[in-house]
Scaffold this active site. Structure first.
Site, PDB file in Angstrom:
ATOM      1  CG  ASP A  37      -2.083   1.347   1.100  1.00 14.76           C
ATOM      2  OD1 ASP A  37      -3.385   1.264   1.908  1.00 14.76           O
ATOM      3  OD2 ASP A  37      -1.946   2.203   0.637  1.00 14.76           O
ATOM      4  CG  ASP A  46      -2.993   3.622  -2.737  1.00 11.88           C
ATOM      5  OD1 ASP A  46      -3.479   2.693  -2.401  1.00 11.88           O
ATOM      6  OD2 ASP A  46      -2.485   4.387  -1.798  1.00 11.88           O
ATOM      7  CD  GLU A  47      -5.200  -1.336  -0.838  1.00 14.89           C
ATOM      8  OE1 GLU A  47      -6.056  -2.065  -0.292  1.00 14.89           O
ATOM      9  OE2 GLU A  47      -6.152  -0.002  -0.447  1.00 14.89           O
TER      10      GLU A  47
HETATM   11  N1  DCP Z   1      -8.799   8.533  -2.012  1.00 17.51           N
HETATM   12  C1  DCP Z   1      -9.695   9.474  -2.442  1.00 17.51           C
HETATM   13  N2  DCP Z   1     -10.635   9.428  -1.083  1.00 17.51           N
HETATM   14  C2  DCP Z   1     -10.748   8.685  -0.555  1.00 17.51           C
HETATM   15  C3  DCP Z   1      -9.569   7.748   0.103  1.00 17.51           C
HETATM   16  C4  DCP Z   1      -9.182   7.843  -0.946  1.00 17.51           C
HETATM   17  O1  DCP Z   1      -9.437  10.449  -3.492  1.00 17.51           O
HETATM   18  N3  DCP Z   1     -11.797   8.475   0.518  1.00 17.51           N
HETATM   19  C5  DCP Z   1      -7.556   8.556  -2.901  1.00 17.51           C
HETATM   20  C6  DCP Z   1      -6.606   8.660  -2.469  1.00 17.51           C
HETATM   21  C7  DCP Z   1      -5.066   8.640  -2.029  1.00 17.51           C
HETATM   22  C8  DCP Z   1      -5.114   7.214  -2.987  1.00 17.51           C
HETATM   23  O2  DCP Z   1      -6.915   6.828  -3.089  1.00 17.51           O
HETATM   24  O3  DCP Z   1      -4.008   8.976  -1.847  1.00 17.51           O
HETATM   25  C9  DCP Z   1      -5.018   6.060  -1.613  1.00 17.51           C
HETATM   26  O4  DCP Z   1      -6.148   5.725  -0.749  1.00 17.51           O
HETATM   27  P1  DCP Z   1      -5.179   5.355   1.132  1.00 17.51           P
HETATM   28  O5  DCP Z   1      -5.963   4.458   1.439  1.00 17.51           O
HETATM   29  O6  DCP Z   1      -3.925   4.072   0.804  1.00 17.51           O
HETATM   30  O7  DCP Z   1      -4.856   6.500   1.391  1.00 17.51           O
HETATM   31  P2  DCP Z   1      -2.930   7.230   1.247  1.00 17.51           P
HETATM   32  O8  DCP Z   1      -2.469   5.957   0.170  1.00 17.51           O
HETATM   33  O9  DCP Z   1      -3.307   8.102   0.722  1.00 17.51           O
HETATM   34  O10 DCP Z   1      -2.322   6.757   2.418  1.00 17.51           O
HETATM   35  P3  DCP Z   1      -2.055   5.580   3.376  1.00 17.51           P
HETATM   36  O11 DCP Z   1      -2.157   4.371   3.130  1.00 17.51           O
HETATM   37  O12 DCP Z   1      -0.735   6.289   3.764  1.00 17.51           O
HETATM   38  O13 DCP Z   1      -2.627   5.975   4.347  1.00 17.51           O
HETATM   39 MG    MG Z   2      -2.178   4.224   0.512  1.00 24.79          MG
END
Ligand code: DCP
Ligand code: MG
Length: 356
Positions: A13, A108-109
């Protein structure tokens, strides 16, 4: 694919993905709180925030206006989806190099099954290290990795030491790990089920473990089987390299959020009628109905039901109605509602692969 308890699964992730891409591409952002999202107008929400911004309480799905109040001096950036998509493709290409069995979950996962891998003497931990290093070198972003013997635990593990983490839950540690887990952290347990569990006195994995499978099924229907196995730290879901592509779906985003459960059910029925007649025209049959609800705060839930017999319109409607009742419609305002039919089969094997 290997379903034995000794599988080796990695969950990757990316850390603060959109924000990390922005920081990478704009060195002036270094060390500053960064918020990526819509403009702070009525519907502008935070897509993500970097870890500096999270210290101020800013998180995904929060209205940008609120994020602004929490940290007015943060950098507010409009999303550049094409750039994120390109970064995602580079990451996925790296993952595909380490295993033939890679299941992307979002940009991203992804899950990897590395049970059969021979690199690094088959050490999943060292493979995860190598993946992180290669992503850092080639894409200039950090990822967190979770390593375990199933998807449920691998995903929990990747979230445990973010950012830039690498966490391993070994087979002999899984059951103990799950006992300490708050019930809301279990895979597939959303807000509504969490509340119901708590009413029954189930707050942790240890509490869940005290319940028999039969009792769980009585209270939660088919999902009870699932909860019972998770409570043991077991999850046999395979990593699916090629995700089910044959599905047919419909959804609508409302101009104004909707509270009325009857209205939402009618909308679902309308969508289903459309889908069923499309199916019929193509000579397809479906076994699975999935209802998707996105609440006004952008939290999204899906509820699914797979039948033994192909669905007809009446069955499909009954299922959709039942699935809808297992969400919080009527209690929480809804922004989007949709339904998908999957598990499609056909008698006529035609070459229609891209008819969605
Ligand atoms: N995303 C979005 N709206 C949301 C959740 C996520 O647009 N409600 C998008 C932005 C994030 C990406 O998807 O960058 C990946 O989501 P993640 O939940 O993996 O969050 P992040 O990668 O940003 O942070 P982390 O995984 O470090 O907690
Ligand atoms: Mg993430």
């Amino acid at each position: 694919m290997n379903d034995s308890p000794q599988r080796k699964i990695i969950h990757i992730d990316m850390d603060a993905f959109y924000a990390a891409v922005e920081e990478r591409d704009c060195p002036a952002l270094a060390g500053k709180p960064v918020v990526v999202g819509g403009a702070p107008n009525s519907r502008g929400v935070v897509a993500t925030a970097n870890y500096e911004a999270r210290r101020y309480g800013i998180h995904s799905a929060m209205p940008t206006s609120q994020a602004y109040r929490l940290c007015p001096f943060a950098e507010f950036i409009k999303p550049r989806f094409e750039v994120y998509r390109a970064a995602s493709q580079e990451v996925m290409a790296i993952l595909n190099h380490y295993s033939e069995c890679v299941e992307p979950l979002s940009l991203d996962e992804a899950y990897l099954d590395v049970s059969e891998a021979t690199d690094y003497q088959g050490s999943a931990t060292r493979i995860a290290q190598a993946i992180k290093a290669e992503i850092a070198r080639k894409v200039r972003l950090t990822a967190s990795a979770g390593v375990s013997y199933n998807k449920f635990l691998a995903k929990l593990a990747s979230g445990m030491n973010k950012p830039d983490g690498l966490t391993v839950i070994r087979p002999q540690e899984g059951a103990a790990f799950v006992r300490h887990l708050p019930i809301g952290d279990f895979y597939g347990i959303g807000k509504a089920t969490e509340a119901k569990m708590k009413k029954l006195g189930i707050h942790t994995g240890a509490d869940l473990l005290r319940w028999s499978q039969d009792a769980l099924v009585t209270h939660f229907g088919k999902a009870g089987y699932w909860y019972a196995s998770l409570a043991q730290g077991e999850d046999l879901r395979p990593v699916r390299a090629h995700r089910e592509r044959k599905s047919l779906g419909n959804e609508i985003t409302f101009a104004l959020d909707v509270n009325d459960a009857d209205l939402l059910r009618e909308e679902l029925f309308r969508q289903l009628t459309e889908l069923m007649s499309k199916l019929e025209r193509r000579g397809w049959q479906a076994y699975t109905v999935t209802v998707k609800v996105k609440y006004a705060d952008f939290e999204q839930v899906t509820r699914s039901w797979t039948h033994r017999q192909p669905l007809d319109t009446v069955k499909a409607r009954e299922s959709a109605s039942e699935l809808l009742a297992r969400t919080e419609v009527g209690e929480r305002p809804v922004r989007l509602i949709g339904v998908t039919l999957s598990g499609l089969t056909t008698a006529a094997v035609s070459a229609q692969t891209s008819w969605l």
